[in-house]
Design a protein around this motif. Structure first.
Motif, short mmCIF file in Angstrom:
data_model
loop_
_atom_site.label_atom_id
_atom_site.label_comp_id
_atom_site.label_asym_id
_atom_site.label_seq_id
_atom_site.Cartn_x
_atom_site.Cartn_y
_atom_site.Cartn_z
N THR A 92 -16.38 6.54 0.65
CA THR A 92 -16.51 5.31 1.43
C THR A 92 -15.30 4.45 1.09
OG1 THR A 92 -18.92 5.36 1.45
CG2 THR A 92 -17.88 3.23 1.82
N LEU A 93 -14.48 4.17 2.08
CA LEU A 93 -13.26 3.38 1.87
C LEU A 93 -13.58 1.92 2.16
CD1 LEU A 93 -10.21 3.30 1.33
CD2 LEU A 93 -9.85 3.72 3.77
N ILE A 94 -13.44 1.08 1.13
CA ILE A 94 -13.73 -0.35 1.26
C ILE A 94 -12.41 -1.09 1.27
CG2 ILE A 94 -14.97 -2.31 0.25
CD1 ILE A 94 -16.68 -0.21 -1.28
N LEU A 95 -12.10 -1.73 2.38
CA LEU A 95 -10.81 -2.40 2.57
C LEU A 95 -11.01 -3.89 2.78
CD1 LEU A 95 -9.21 0.06 5.16
CD2 LEU A 95 -8.63 -0.10 2.73
N ALA A 96 -10.31 -4.71 2.00
CA ALA A 96 -10.21 -6.12 2.36
C ALA A 96 -9.54 -6.18 3.72
CB ALA A 96 -9.41 -6.87 1.32
N LEU A 97 -10.15 -6.89 4.66
CA LEU A 97 -9.67 -6.88 6.04
C LEU A 97 -8.17 -7.21 6.10
CD1 LEU A 97 -10.52 -6.59 9.04
CD2 LEU A 97 -10.81 -9.07 9.07
N PRO A 98 -7.34 -6.29 6.60
CA PRO A 98 -5.90 -6.52 6.63
C PRO A 98 -5.47 -7.30 7.86
CG PRO A 98 -6.37 -4.33 7.44
CD PRO A 98 -7.70 -4.95 7.07
N ARG A 99 -4.17 -7.60 7.92
CA ARG A 99 -3.61 -8.23 9.12
C ARG A 99 -3.91 -7.36 10.33
NH1 ARG A 99 1.48 -7.73 9.16
NH2 ARG A 99 1.75 -6.51 7.28
N PRO A 100 -4.14 -7.98 11.50
CA PRO A 100 -4.56 -7.21 12.68
C PRO A 100 -3.68 -6.01 13.01
CG PRO A 100 -4.83 -9.55 13.09
CD PRO A 100 -4.17 -9.44 11.75
N LYS A 101 -2.37 -6.16 12.95
CA LYS A 101 -1.50 -5.04 13.32
C LYS A 101 -1.60 -3.91 12.30
CE LYS A 101 1.79 -7.59 16.16
NZ LYS A 101 3.21 -7.97 16.38
N VAL A 102 -1.85 -4.26 11.04
CA VAL A 102 -2.03 -3.24 10.00
C VAL A 102 -3.38 -2.56 10.16
CG1 VAL A 102 -2.19 -2.85 7.51
CG2 VAL A 102 -0.50 -4.45 8.42
N LEU A 103 -4.37 -3.30 10.62
CA LEU A 103 -5.72 -2.76 10.80
C LEU A 103 -5.70 -1.52 11.69
CD1 LEU A 103 -8.84 -2.96 10.57
CD2 LEU A 103 -8.77 -4.49 12.55
N ARG A 104 -4.97 -1.58 12.78
CA ARG A 104 -4.90 -0.44 13.71
C ARG A 104 -4.41 0.81 13.00
NH1 ARG A 104 -0.93 1.95 16.84
NH2 ARG A 104 -1.63 2.81 18.85
N ARG A 105 -3.31 0.69 12.28
CA ARG A 105 -2.75 1.85 11.59
C ARG A 105 -3.69 2.36 10.50
NH1 ARG A 105 1.89 -1.52 11.59
NH2 ARG A 105 1.71 -1.83 9.34
N LEU A 106 -4.31 1.43 9.78
CA LEU A 106 -5.19 1.82 8.68
C LEU A 106 -6.40 2.60 9.17
CD1 LEU A 106 -5.30 -1.14 6.13
CD2 LEU A 106 -4.77 1.25 5.66
N ILE A 107 -7.02 2.13 10.24
CA ILE A 107 -8.19 2.83 10.77
C ILE A 107 -7.80 4.21 11.27
CG2 ILE A 107 -9.98 2.83 12.55
CD1 ILE A 107 -10.50 0.86 10.30
N MET A 108 -6.72 4.29 12.03
CA MET A 108 -6.28 5.59 12.55
C MET A 108 -5.97 6.55 11.42
SD MET A 108 -3.89 4.35 15.75
CE MET A 108 -3.15 5.98 15.86
N ASP A 109 -5.20 6.09 10.42
CA ASP A 109 -4.81 6.98 9.32
C ASP A 109 -6.02 7.38 8.48
OD1 ASP A 109 -2.22 6.78 10.16
OD2 ASP A 109 -1.56 5.43 8.58
N SER A 110 -6.93 6.45 8.24
CA SER A 110 -8.11 6.77 7.43
C SER A 110 -9.00 7.80 8.12
CB SER A 110 -8.92 5.49 7.15
OG SER A 110 -8.14 4.54 6.44
N VAL A 111 -9.16 7.66 9.43
CA VAL A 111 -9.94 8.63 10.19
C VAL A 111 -9.25 9.98 10.18
CG1 VAL A 111 -10.82 9.21 12.49
CG2 VAL A 111 -11.02 6.87 11.64
N THR A 112 -7.94 9.99 10.36
CA THR A 112 -7.18 11.24 10.35
C THR A 112 -7.31 11.95 9.01
OG1 THR A 112 -5.59 10.39 11.97
CG2 THR A 112 -4.89 12.26 10.64
N LEU A 113 -7.33 11.19 7.93
CA LEU A 113 -7.45 11.78 6.59
C LEU A 113 -8.87 12.27 6.29
CD1 LEU A 113 -5.26 9.21 4.64
CD2 LEU A 113 -4.75 11.64 4.95
N GLY A 114 -9.84 11.88 7.10
CA GLY A 114 -11.19 12.40 6.94
C GLY A 114 -12.16 11.51 6.19
#
Length: 234
Positions: free
Chosen positions: A77-99
């Motif tokens: 379970t990846l717990i992230l302090a909510l990042p800046r909006p533009k970073v959020l997009r990349r983080l969600i995509m990368d986290s999902v890609t990593l499984g």
């Protein structure tokens, strides 16, 4: 796009690909032809090798040929302090890609309250889809939004810590992040500037393990890939 991800289907014999982005990709970049076989996934169901049976101006018709294996998830379970909006997009995509299996977006002292108003939060399903298509996966992670730090840590995270550990990435500690852990856990990564001392103390009080990953201060998106690769070595 390494897989065409479709919404959940009830018909198991013939499917329509009518998403404009997917159709455009298949026509312009794959140069799809009738009789070609492509990888198609059905959201939260299964992944298939499918054959193209018809190509129209705005949709492509396929039929499943054989079912394929779905990539394994990381038991984290990846717990992230909510990042800046533009970073959020990349983080969600990368986290999902990593499984990543579950994602928690959390408020903390150094998270700007305006971040919770961003329209990017309304597009999480789209970012998940892009991440799944990249990885060739079909099982979407669960995402939780937690706008109150202290209640989350005391009421939810403390309970999780009874069954599996929570590793908190923090540069100002002497203990190094485990390597090759390969077991279910929670991984917690703070905002730009890190967690404040009060938050670190609260996390410790509730059973979390505070670790560093070296003497360099990493961006959030870099830290996620770095630490997941460290914890879940092949």
């Amino acid at each position: 796009m390494n897989l065409v991800l479709l919404p959940e289907q009830t018909d198991s014999t013939i499917w329509q690909i009518n998403d404009a982005r997917q159709v455009s990709h298949l026509k312009q970049h794959v140069d799809i032809k009738i009789g070609d076989q492509i990888k198609v996934g059905v959201l939260n169901q299964a992944r298939y090798l499918a054959e193209v049976v018809e190509i129209q101006s705005n949709q492509i018709i396929v039929t499943p040929v054989e079912q394929q294996a779905i990539p394994n998830k990381l038991p984290v379970t990846l717990i992230l302090a909510l990042p800046r909006p533009k970073v959020l997009r990349r983080l969600i995509m990368d986290s999902v890609t990593l499984g990543v299996e579950k994602i928690v977006l959390l408020h903390s002292y150094r998270v700007d309250k305006s971040y919770w108003q961003t329209p990017f939060l309304e597009q999480l399903d789209h970012y998940i889809q892009l991440g799944l298509e990249q990885a060739g996966d079909v099982i979407a992670p669960t995402i939780f939004l937690e706008k109150r730090f202290k209640p989350f840590v005391e009421d939810r995270l403390s309970v999780w810590n009874h069954s599996q550990p929570t590793f908190v990435a923090h540069p100002y500690t002497t203990d190094a992040m485990p390597i090759n852990f390969n077991q279910p856990c929670q991984l917690m990564i703070g905002p730009e500037g890190g967690f404040i001392p009060y938050e670190i103390a609260l996390l410790k009080e509730n059973g979390c393990h505070i670790h560093h990953v070296g003497n360099r201060i990493l961006r959030t998106e870099t830290a996620v890939s770095n630490i997941l690769g460290r914890l879940f070595c092949a």
